[in-house]
Design an enzyme around this catalytic site. Sequence first.
Site, mmCIF file in Angstrom:
data_model
loop_
_atom_site.group_PDB
_atom_site.id
_atom_site.type_symbol
_atom_site.label_atom_id
_atom_site.label_comp_id
_atom_site.label_asym_id
_atom_site.label_seq_id
_atom_site.Cartn_x
_atom_site.Cartn_y
_atom_site.Cartn_z
ATOM 1 N N TYR A 20 0.809 -1.212 0.000
ATOM 2 C CA TYR A 20 0.000 0.000 0.000
ATOM 3 C C TYR A 20 0.848 1.269 0.000
ATOM 4 O O TYR A 20 0.570 2.216 0.746
ATOM 5 C CB TYR A 20 -0.972 0.003 1.196
ATOM 6 N N ASP A 249 -15.787 -14.439 8.244
ATOM 7 C CA ASP A 249 -14.367 -14.146 8.115
ATOM 8 C C ASP A 249 -13.836 -13.759 9.488
ATOM 9 O O ASP A 249 -13.929 -12.615 9.912
ATOM 10 C CB ASP A 249 -14.178 -13.012 7.102
ATOM 11 N N LYS A 278 -4.111 -15.024 10.585
ATOM 12 C CA LYS A 278 -3.428 -14.047 11.433
ATOM 13 C C LYS A 278 -2.881 -14.652 12.725
ATOM 14 O O LYS A 278 -1.798 -15.218 12.745
ATOM 15 C CB LYS A 278 -4.323 -12.850 11.691
#
Length: 431
Positions: A20, A249, A278
């Site tokens: 990003y 999710d 994660k």
Amino acid sequence: MNNYQPIDINFDKQHIWHPYTSIGDPLPVYGVTHTDKNKLYLDDGTELIDGMASWWSAIHGYNHPKIVAAIQAQAQTMCHVMFGGITHAPAVELCKKLVAISPEPLQKVFLADSGSVSVEVAIKMALQYWISKGETNKTKLMTAKKGYHGDTFAAMSVCDPINSMHSMYQGFLPEHIFVEAPKAGFYDNEIEAELAALEHVFDQHSDEAAAFIIEPIVQNAGGMNFYHPSYLKKLRALCDKYHVLLILDEIATGFGRTGKMFACEHANISPDIMCIGKGLTGGAMTLSATLATEEVAVGISQGEAGVLMHGPTFMGNPLACSAANASLDLLDENDWLSQINRIEQTMNTHLSQCSKLDAVEDVRVLGGIGVVQVNRSVNVAKIQKYFIREHKVWIRPFGKLIYIMPPYISSDSDIMALCNAIHQAINTEEY
């Protein structure tokens, strides 16, 4: 005398593309030589309190001796082996643990590489399930605005269609069915109107919808939106009523982050398919999983293909599975719920001071997540430089949100330091 490798920041700036950021005018990067517990150490010797847990994954902090030992021990016997036609103890042990701690109906585990890939797998599961049932018109997904599910193409297609970082890909991505983002906050009371609106969309589109995918309770990278458990409970009921699968999710919310092992437990519901990642390995290695019910798994297997059409090269990596097994053991050993409750209480006390500042629109805390929403977009380069120089903390905002998701082992004094840094940055307009 240390043996930390020197970091060529100039080469990095010229040749390495970070997430990003622009390759022509990149955001600054800071060289980290080593980590320890909840601290990052820069190449100039600066010690930083970590408020991000490496994008929410290093839940036990860094270099935890139990996780390191598990990886080292596994590396002595087998670093990797293909998962096609082969299995091994670390994967079997991990899947036993995941079945045991996940909601009861989730009995089948598909191991994958990353959170985004687990979403891809979940979407494939949903589509294949209905194809196997002969419901070939169910080719779309339903989802809520403000969602974020990853950077791969199927995952991007169910991220917020306008405000997400993937909006430029419109026209290339499949077009799915978006409902308004949940509006009622976690502690609000008025929610009936939006639940009625939600059912209206189901009534219109359920015939073409294979599944509804959403991040339970907290929409994370799409805006840190904390929403009411009743929304999730209603969503489960609507999926049952209109014959739509529910995909949750839990990549960011799983493993205790919101105050429950999985965020769906706030609503006492279970999905048909669940994505995790994660914190699964405690941030040590990349690994994810997609869990499904017996009904979904058998339904897929009874279809024309007879198999789930997916198989990552590094699926079930033994090193990653060993790290995950150690991380899941640590959740119990460290009493994760007490850790999260303590962090939540400390953030509630100290982050709330930001609400008195004129530039602040909202302050919200849930479990181990603390968010301050300001009235303009944050200058990431400016505020990070200020955080490092003046407060010795590592916090990476996005949009109008300055937030923290610290490692569970963080002390009260370190949480206070993170909260104070945010307050001072806003108060002095260093953002």
